[in-house]
Scaffold this motif. Structure first.
Motif, PDB file in Angstrom:
ATOM      1  N   PHE A   1     -68.974 -66.994 -30.067  1.00 50.02           N
ATOM      2  CA  PHE A   1     -67.717 -67.670 -30.390  1.00 50.02           C
ATOM      3  C   PHE A   1     -66.610 -67.239 -29.431  1.00 50.02           C
ATOM      4  O   PHE A   1     -65.804 -68.061 -29.002  1.00 50.02           O
ATOM      5  CB  PHE A   1     -67.309 -67.364 -31.831  1.00 50.02           C
ATOM      6  CG  PHE A   1     -66.037 -68.034 -32.239  1.00 50.02           C
ATOM      7  CD1 PHE A   1     -66.056 -69.348 -32.662  1.00 50.02           C
ATOM      8  CD2 PHE A   1     -64.838 -67.360 -32.195  1.00 50.02           C
ATOM      9  CE1 PHE A   1     -64.887 -69.979 -33.035  1.00 50.02           C
ATOM     10  CE2 PHE A   1     -63.666 -67.982 -32.561  1.00 50.02           C
ATOM     11  CZ  PHE A   1     -63.688 -69.292 -32.986  1.00 50.02           C
ATOM     12  N   MET A   2     -66.590 -65.962 -29.091  1.00 47.78           N
ATOM     13  CA  MET A   2     -65.562 -65.455 -28.173  1.00 47.78           C
ATOM     14  C   MET A   2     -65.681 -66.101 -26.800  1.00 47.78           C
ATOM     15  O   MET A   2     -64.677 -66.387 -26.154  1.00 47.78           O
ATOM     16  CB  MET A   2     -65.679 -63.936 -28.038  1.00 47.78           C
ATOM     17  CG  MET A   2     -65.343 -63.180 -29.288  1.00 47.78           C
ATOM     18  SD  MET A   2     -63.646 -63.343 -29.757  1.00 47.78           S
ATOM     19  CE  MET A   2     -62.875 -62.397 -28.489  1.00 47.78           C
ATOM     20  N   LEU A   3     -66.885 -66.321 -26.355  1.00 43.06           N
ATOM     21  CA  LEU A   3     -67.082 -66.916 -25.037  1.00 43.06           C
ATOM     22  C   LEU A   3     -66.727 -68.399 -25.006  1.00 43.06           C
ATOM     23  O   LEU A   3     -66.307 -68.923 -23.975  1.00 43.06           O
ATOM     24  CB  LEU A   3     -68.527 -66.730 -24.588  1.00 43.06           C
ATOM     25  CG  LEU A   3     -68.928 -65.309 -24.235  1.00 43.06           C
ATOM     26  CD1 LEU A   3     -70.419 -65.239 -23.955  1.00 43.06           C
ATOM     27  CD2 LEU A   3     -68.139 -64.803 -23.052  1.00 43.06           C
ATOM     28  N   LEU A   4     -66.908 -69.089 -26.136  1.00 36.77           N
ATOM     29  CA  LEU A   4     -66.706 -70.530 -26.162  1.00 36.77           C
ATOM     30  C   LEU A   4     -65.315 -70.958 -26.624  1.00 36.77           C
ATOM     31  O   LEU A   4     -64.977 -72.136 -26.496  1.00 36.77           O
ATOM     32  CB  LEU A   4     -67.756 -71.183 -27.068  1.00 36.77           C
ATOM     33  CG  LEU A   4     -69.204 -71.004 -26.625  1.00 36.77           C
ATOM     34  CD1 LEU A   4     -70.142 -71.608 -27.651  1.00 36.77           C
ATOM     35  CD2 LEU A   4     -69.426 -71.611 -25.259  1.00 36.77           C
ATOM     36  N   ASN A   5     -64.524 -70.042 -27.149  1.00 34.71           N
ATOM     37  CA  ASN A   5     -63.218 -70.380 -27.689  1.00 34.71           C
ATOM     38  C   ASN A   5     -62.115 -70.126 -26.655  1.00 34.71           C
ATOM     39  O   ASN A   5     -62.308 -69.393 -25.687  1.00 34.71           O
ATOM     40  CB  ASN A   5     -62.955 -69.550 -28.948  1.00 34.71           C
ATOM     41  CG  ASN A   5     -61.875 -70.143 -29.812  1.00 34.71           C
ATOM     42  OD1 ASN A   5     -61.390 -71.226 -29.548  1.00 34.71           O
ATOM     43  ND2 ASN A   5     -61.500 -69.420 -30.840  1.00 34.71           N
ATOM     44  N   ILE A   6     -60.952 -70.726 -26.895  1.00 37.98           N
ATOM     45  CA  ILE A   6     -59.797 -70.537 -26.017  1.00 37.98           C
ATOM     46  C   ILE A   6     -59.252 -69.129 -26.204  1.00 37.98           C
ATOM     47  O   ILE A   6     -59.075 -68.661 -27.336  1.00 37.98           O
ATOM     48  CB  ILE A   6     -58.709 -71.587 -26.330  1.00 37.98           C
ATOM     49  CG1 ILE A   6     -59.257 -72.983 -26.093  1.00 37.98           C
ATOM     50  CG2 ILE A   6     -57.464 -71.335 -25.506  1.00 37.98           C
ATOM     51  CD1 ILE A   6     -58.332 -74.086 -26.558  1.00 37.98           C
ATOM     52  N   LYS A   7     -58.959 -68.446 -25.099  1.00 41.91           N
ATOM     53  CA  LYS A   7     -58.465 -67.077 -25.157  1.00 41.91           C
ATOM     54  C   LYS A   7     -57.015 -67.028 -25.633  1.00 41.91           C
ATOM     55  O   LYS A   7     -56.234 -67.940 -25.381  1.00 41.91           O
ATOM     56  CB  LYS A   7     -58.543 -66.420 -23.788  1.00 41.91           C
ATOM     57  CG  LYS A   7     -59.928 -66.179 -23.306  1.00 41.91           C
ATOM     58  CD  LYS A   7     -59.892 -65.475 -21.969  1.00 41.91           C
ATOM     59  CE  LYS A   7     -61.288 -65.233 -21.460  1.00 41.91           C
ATOM     60  NZ  LYS A   7     -61.272 -64.586 -20.158  1.00 41.91           N
ATOM     61  N   GLY A   8     -56.677 -65.944 -26.319  1.00 38.56           N
ATOM     62  CA  GLY A   8     -55.298 -65.668 -26.679  1.00 38.56           C
ATOM     63  C   GLY A   8     -54.839 -66.214 -28.018  1.00 38.56           C
ATOM     64  O   GLY A   8     -53.738 -65.889 -28.454  1.00 38.56           O
TER      65      GLY A   8
END
Length: 51
Positions: free
Chosen positions: A21-28
């Motif tokens: 999920f962390m890799l595929l989601n928008i950062k920040g």
């Protein structure tokens, strides 16, 4: 000893899904940060139960 193996397995699956999920989601975003903390916690428990 079996309960430690179960905890280790459950948190490894949690780390896999939260890491993906962390890799595929928008950062920040707020959700990204919360899932990041979940990933961190699951990896710490995963490391502790590996011994």
């Amino acid at each position: 000893m079996r309960i430690i193996n179960l905890i280790h397995t459950l948190f490894s699956v949690l780390a896999l899904f939260s890491g993906e999920f962390m890799l595929l989601n928008i950062k920040g975003t707020r959700l990204h940060k919360r899932i990041g903390y979940l990933y961190l916690l699951s990896m710490l428990i995963l490391i502790l139960t590996s011994f």
